[in-house]
Design a protein around this motif. Structure first.
Motif, mmCIF file in Angstrom:
data_model
loop_
_atom_site.group_PDB
_atom_site.id
_atom_site.type_symbol
_atom_site.label_atom_id
_atom_site.label_comp_id
_atom_site.label_asym_id
_atom_site.label_seq_id
_atom_site.Cartn_x
_atom_site.Cartn_y
_atom_site.Cartn_z
ATOM 1 N N THR A 1 36.527 91.570 93.127
ATOM 2 C CA THR A 1 36.444 91.495 91.395
ATOM 3 C C THR A 1 34.920 91.881 91.253
ATOM 4 O O THR A 1 34.315 91.854 91.941
ATOM 5 C CB THR A 1 36.617 90.093 90.956
ATOM 6 O OG1 THR A 1 35.618 89.099 91.546
ATOM 7 C CG2 THR A 1 38.070 89.531 91.274
ATOM 8 N N SER A 2 34.873 92.486 90.159
ATOM 9 C CA SER A 2 33.710 93.011 89.407
ATOM 10 C C SER A 2 33.478 92.918 87.842
ATOM 11 O O SER A 2 34.546 93.216 87.410
ATOM 12 C CB SER A 2 33.407 94.556 90.090
ATOM 13 O OG SER A 2 32.285 95.151 89.476
ATOM 14 N N SER A 3 32.305 92.711 87.443
ATOM 15 C CA SER A 3 32.230 92.670 86.175
ATOM 16 C C SER A 3 32.115 93.993 85.495
ATOM 17 O O SER A 3 32.143 94.347 84.179
ATOM 18 C CB SER A 3 30.976 91.899 85.835
ATOM 19 O OG SER A 3 29.770 92.577 86.412
ATOM 20 N N ALA A 4 32.045 95.205 86.388
ATOM 21 C CA ALA A 4 31.912 96.452 85.990
ATOM 22 C C ALA A 4 33.222 97.028 85.698
ATOM 23 O O ALA A 4 33.164 98.095 84.842
ATOM 24 C CB ALA A 4 31.135 97.266 87.044
ATOM 25 N N SER A 5 34.177 96.323 86.005
ATOM 26 C CA SER A 5 35.611 97.015 86.059
ATOM 27 C C SER A 5 36.692 95.901 85.678
ATOM 28 O O SER A 5 36.431 94.705 85.986
ATOM 29 C CB SER A 5 36.121 97.699 87.155
ATOM 30 O OG SER A 5 36.252 96.746 88.212
ATOM 31 N N ASP B 1 27.660 94.696 90.793
ATOM 32 C CA ASP B 1 28.169 93.403 91.098
ATOM 33 C C ASP B 1 29.181 93.192 91.613
ATOM 34 O O ASP B 1 30.304 93.741 90.642
ATOM 35 C CB ASP B 1 27.392 92.344 90.266
ATOM 36 C CG ASP B 1 25.655 92.380 89.977
ATOM 37 O OD1 ASP B 1 25.165 92.549 90.972
ATOM 38 O OD2 ASP B 1 25.351 92.071 89.157
ATOM 39 N N ALA B 2 29.781 92.703 92.549
ATOM 40 C CA ALA B 2 31.348 92.554 92.963
ATOM 41 C C ALA B 2 31.211 91.157 93.723
ATOM 42 O O ALA B 2 30.172 90.952 94.411
ATOM 43 C CB ALA B 2 31.806 93.623 93.748
ATOM 44 N N LYS C 1 29.169 87.619 97.605
ATOM 45 C CA LYS C 1 28.774 88.433 96.358
ATOM 46 C C LYS C 1 27.910 89.572 97.137
ATOM 47 O O LYS C 1 27.424 89.568 98.107
ATOM 48 C CB LYS C 1 27.708 87.676 95.572
ATOM 49 C CG LYS C 1 28.415 86.545 94.761
ATOM 50 C CD LYS C 1 26.951 85.690 93.995
ATOM 51 C CE LYS C 1 27.673 84.604 93.289
ATOM 52 N NZ LYS C 1 26.602 83.745 92.490
ATOM 53 N N LYS D 1 26.213 93.580 95.977
ATOM 54 C CA LYS D 1 25.708 94.666 95.168
ATOM 55 C C LYS D 1 25.722 95.945 95.837
ATOM 56 O O LYS D 1 25.482 96.372 96.925
ATOM 57 C CB LYS D 1 24.005 94.279 94.791
ATOM 58 C CG LYS D 1 23.844 93.150 94.006
ATOM 59 C CD LYS D 1 22.333 93.266 93.697
ATOM 60 C CE LYS D 1 22.038 92.234 92.631
ATOM 61 N NZ LYS D 1 22.749 92.366 91.198
#
Length: 189
Positions: free
Chosen positions: A97-101, A159-160, A171, A173
């Motif tokens: 999971t990632s906040s970037a996608s 971040d993932a 976590k 990077k």
């Protein structure tokens, strides 16, 4: 007659003194036990995370996590890394999971009749044997960040969270290198 009275009086005082000493000793022992119990509980409480928590760093090591910068308008980006299982049992990368996608998938690329094909791995994940290092790299297995919210810019990071069956969440990077990079960006000094 005085002698027996004196003896009795001394015996009463001695008896009272003995009772006082017994009480003091019992009181002291109780305090010592209470303090020892408190210290034991405090020690176990402090050690509990190390004793009972899944600490992914003990069984999974992530190295060289990187991605490429993307041009404006791009909707996907790829992530690459090395995953080493230092544990004694197989472990499986289940999801990313990632906040970037909006979504991240584990993909593999293969050649079929001269055509390169890319597909998401089955939801069972990517198994990594003990002592094995799995490399996700360009032209092979990789992480596909789907529907990225903004273009990935060089010299930033993504971040993932990698979720493993046994090691739990790790976590990560992903360092973002230049557009079209074929290897991890080199750290700048």
């Amino acid at each position: 007659m005085l002698f027996p009275l004196r003896f009795t009086a001394n015996r009463r005082n001695e008896s009272k003194l003995t009772k006082d000493m017994d009480f003091d000793m019992r009181f002291s022992i109780r305090w010592l036990l209470a303090i020892a119990l408190f210290a034991l509980i405090a020690g176990l409480t402090a050690a509990a995370p190390q004793l009972f928590a899944k600490d992914a760093r003990q069984t999974v090591v992530i190295e060289q996590a990187w991605s490429r910068a993307t041009p404006d308008g791009a909707r996907v980006a790829a992530g690459y890394l090395k995953i080493k299982n230092t544990g004694t049992e197989n472990d499986t990368l289940l999801r990313v999971t990632s906040s970037a996608s909006a979504e991240a998938q584990i993909h593999e690329m293969s050649m079929d009749n001269g055509l390169m094909k890319m597909r998401a791995l089955p939801t069972t994940g990517l198994e990594i044997k003990p002592g094995e290092t799995m490399e996700l790299k360009p032209g092979g297995m990789h992480i596909m960040f789907m529907n990225i919210g903004a273009p990935l810019k060089q010299d930033t990071s993504v971040d993932a969270v990698l979720t493993f069956a046994k090691a739990g969440d790790v976590k990560v990077k992903f360092a973002v290198g230049i557009v079209g990079a074929t290897s991890a960006p080199q750290p700048t000094h």
